[in-house]
Design an enzyme around this catalytic site. Structure first.
Site, PDB file in Angstrom:
ATOM      1  NE  ARG A   1      -3.931   0.677   1.916  1.00 56.70           N
ATOM      2  CZ  ARG A   1      -5.144   0.789   2.462  1.00 56.70           C
ATOM      3  NH1 ARG A   1      -5.320   1.530   3.538  1.00 56.70           N
ATOM      4  NH2 ARG A   1      -6.168   0.159   1.939  1.00 56.70           N
TER       5      ARG A   1
ATOM      6  CG  HIS B   1      -8.512   0.316  -2.747  1.00 49.00           C
ATOM      7  ND1 HIS B   1      -7.734  -0.783  -2.383  1.00 49.00           N
ATOM      8  CD2 HIS B   1      -9.219   0.644  -1.618  1.00 49.00           C
ATOM      9  CE1 HIS B   1      -7.962  -1.085  -1.122  1.00 49.00           C
ATOM     10  NE2 HIS B   1      -8.853  -0.235  -0.635  1.00 49.00           N
TER      11      HIS B   1
ATOM     12  CD  GLN C   1     -13.296  -1.698  -0.455  1.00 47.30           C
ATOM     13  OE1 GLN C   1     -12.434  -1.578   0.400  1.00 47.30           O
ATOM     14  NE2 GLN C   1     -14.493  -2.236  -0.189  1.00 47.30           N
TER      15      GLN C   1
ATOM     16  CG  ASP D   1     -13.490   6.757  -1.154  1.00 46.66           C
ATOM     17  OD1 ASP D   1     -13.445   6.627   0.081  1.00 46.66           O
ATOM     18  OD2 ASP D   1     -12.481   6.588  -1.886  1.00 46.66           O
TER      19      ASP D   1
ATOM     20  CB  CYS E   1     -14.046   1.496   0.078  1.00 44.71           C
ATOM     21  SG  CYS E   1     -13.336   3.147   0.231  1.00 44.71           S
TER      22      CYS E   1
ATOM     23  NE  ARG F   1     -10.541  -5.045   0.820  1.00 48.08           N
ATOM     24  CZ  ARG F   1      -9.734  -4.043   1.189  1.00 48.08           C
ATOM     25  NH1 ARG F   1     -10.249  -2.956   1.710  1.00 48.08           N
ATOM     26  NH2 ARG F   1      -8.426  -4.097   1.002  1.00 48.08           N
TER      27      ARG F   1
HETATM   28  N1  NVA Z   1      -9.916   6.943  -1.496  1.00 47.79           N
HETATM   29  C1  NVA Z   1      -9.553   6.515  -0.150  1.00 47.79           C
HETATM   30  C2  NVA Z   1      -9.830   5.049   0.021  1.00 47.79           C
HETATM   31  C3  NVA Z   1      -9.513   4.525   1.404  1.00 47.79           C
HETATM   32  C4  NVA Z   1      -9.711   3.062   1.520  1.00 47.79           C
HETATM   33  C5  NVA Z   1      -8.087   6.840   0.097  1.00 47.79           C
HETATM   34  O1  NVA Z   1      -7.265   6.628  -0.795  1.00 47.79           O
HETATM   35  O2  NVA Z   1      -7.784   7.309   1.191  1.00 47.79           O
HETATM   36  N1   CP Z   2     -11.333   0.157   2.541  1.00 48.81           N
HETATM   37  C1   CP Z   2     -10.051   0.076   2.962  1.00 48.81           C
HETATM   38  O1   CP Z   2      -9.111  -0.195   2.190  1.00 48.81           O
HETATM   39  O2   CP Z   2      -9.900   0.248   4.297  1.00 48.81           O
HETATM   40  P1   CP Z   2      -8.526   0.420   5.086  1.00 48.81           P
HETATM   41  O3   CP Z   2      -7.917   1.715   4.673  1.00 48.81           O
HETATM   42  O4   CP Z   2      -8.940   0.380   6.532  1.00 48.81           O
HETATM   43  O5   CP Z   2      -7.614  -0.736   4.744  1.00 48.81           O
END
Ligand code: NVA
Ligand code: CP
Length: 302
Positions: free
Chosen positions: A105, A132, A135, A220, A260, A288
């Site tokens: 990540r 992502h 997800q 989101d 998500c 997930r």
């Molecule tokens: N768009 C959000 C998704 C978090 C799971 C981010 O990148 O923070």
């Molecule tokens: N939806 C998601 O990826 O959650 P986290 O950021 O908690 O992993």
């Protein structure tokens, strides 16, 4: 190195592979709920590099590997040499000589593509600024728990043209459904990703028009990880893009609501909607676990 399958994007799977993976995810969910043994990945080790925060991704991968009979390592830049400037190419070479599969990540998508280039084992995108895809596996599993097919359905994305939006565009392209994207000007999804989807994805600025007769509304956060300092500016711009009762009413009466998570009640979604009867956010979160277990099996066992 070159034959290694990675999962950096939803488009790394064919539609058939994706459907097969989602079927296996449903089986794994049953096995898990029935407390039946499914230790298909004994002695396999997953390394997880997190350069951003996570609750769901970390716990689902770590618990999932344990349930499959393997194990998972949590690595943060704070405690590894990555945070002190060791090149990702070197990190990828070293880690992939020790573990069976790696999840990353991070911020820039190029970081994960470079990492994968130098990794001799499969690399999974656990979220980048661009995509992502994990997800989407969970979201699609959740969709198929309510519907037999997604082909020809209409899904509406409300809000920022961000990483989640991009992965939804990929899903529309892969599984042949229509994605309406209601985003404010200046917050459009990536042009290349949008154009590649052709008629499967279109920007419709007005949220109510975009939601009309839709089978699913998805939103989101307004400011993603790494955009924290833009939060106040974005709150003003995105206010008309809140998913609330009125917007849900514009959609099909059976429409589902997805997010998500983490969510901000009172910002991108009202409490009434996210905690209401059309919301499937808890299933999405649970899935997930199951869908990523199917992904791990797919990448490690084929
Ligand atoms: N768009 C959000 C998704 C978090 C799971 C981010 O990148 O923070
Ligand atoms: N939806 C998601 O990826 O959650 P986290 O950021 O908690 O992993």
């Amino acid at each position: 190195m070159s034959n290694t399958r990675h999962f950096l994007s939803l488009l790394d799977l064919s539609a058939d592979e994706l459907n097969g993976l989602l079927q296996r995810a449903a089986e794994l969910k049953q096995l898990q709920h029935n407390h039946q043994d499914h230790t298909t990945l004994k002695n396999h080790v997953l390394a997880m590099i997190f350069e951003k925060s996570s609750t769901r991704t970390r716990v689902s991968f770590e618990a999932g590997m344990n349930q499959l009979g393997g194990s998972a390592l949590f690595l943060s830049p704070r405690d590894t040499q990555l945070g002190r400037g060791e090149p990702i190419e070197d990190t990828a070479r070293v880690l992939s000589s020790m573990v069976d599969i790696i999840m990353v990540r991070t911020f820039e998508h190029e970081k994960i593509t470079t990492f994968a280039e130098y990794s001799s084992v499969p690399v999974i995108n656990g979220l980048t600024d661009l995509e992502h895809p994990c997800q989407l596996l969970a979201d699609l599993q959740t969709w198929f728990e309510h519907h037999d097919s997604i082909q020809g359905a209409t899904v509406t994305w409300i809000g920022d043209g961000n990483n989640m939006c991009h992965s939804w565009i990929h899903a529309a392209q892969l599984l042949d459904f229509k994605l309406n994207i209601a985003c404010p000007e200046g917050y459009d999804p990536d042009t290349t990703i949008l154009q590649a989807a052709g008629e499967h994805a279109a920007i419709i600025r007005d949220p109510a028009t975009a939601s009309r007769d839709s089978n699913l509304l998805v939103t989101d956060v307004w400011a993603s990880m790494g955009q924290e300092e833009e939060q106040d500016d974005r709150a003003g711009v995105f206010e008309p893009y809140q998913v609330n009762r009125e917007l849900m009413a514009a959609a099909d009466s059976d429409a589902l609501f997805m997010h998500c998570l983490p969510a901000h009640r009172g910002e991108e979604v009202t409490a009434e909607v996210i905690d209401g009867p059309q919301s499937v956010v808890w299933n999405e979160a649970e899935n997930r676990l199951h869908s990523q277990k199917a992904l791990l099996e797919f990448l490690l066992k084929g």
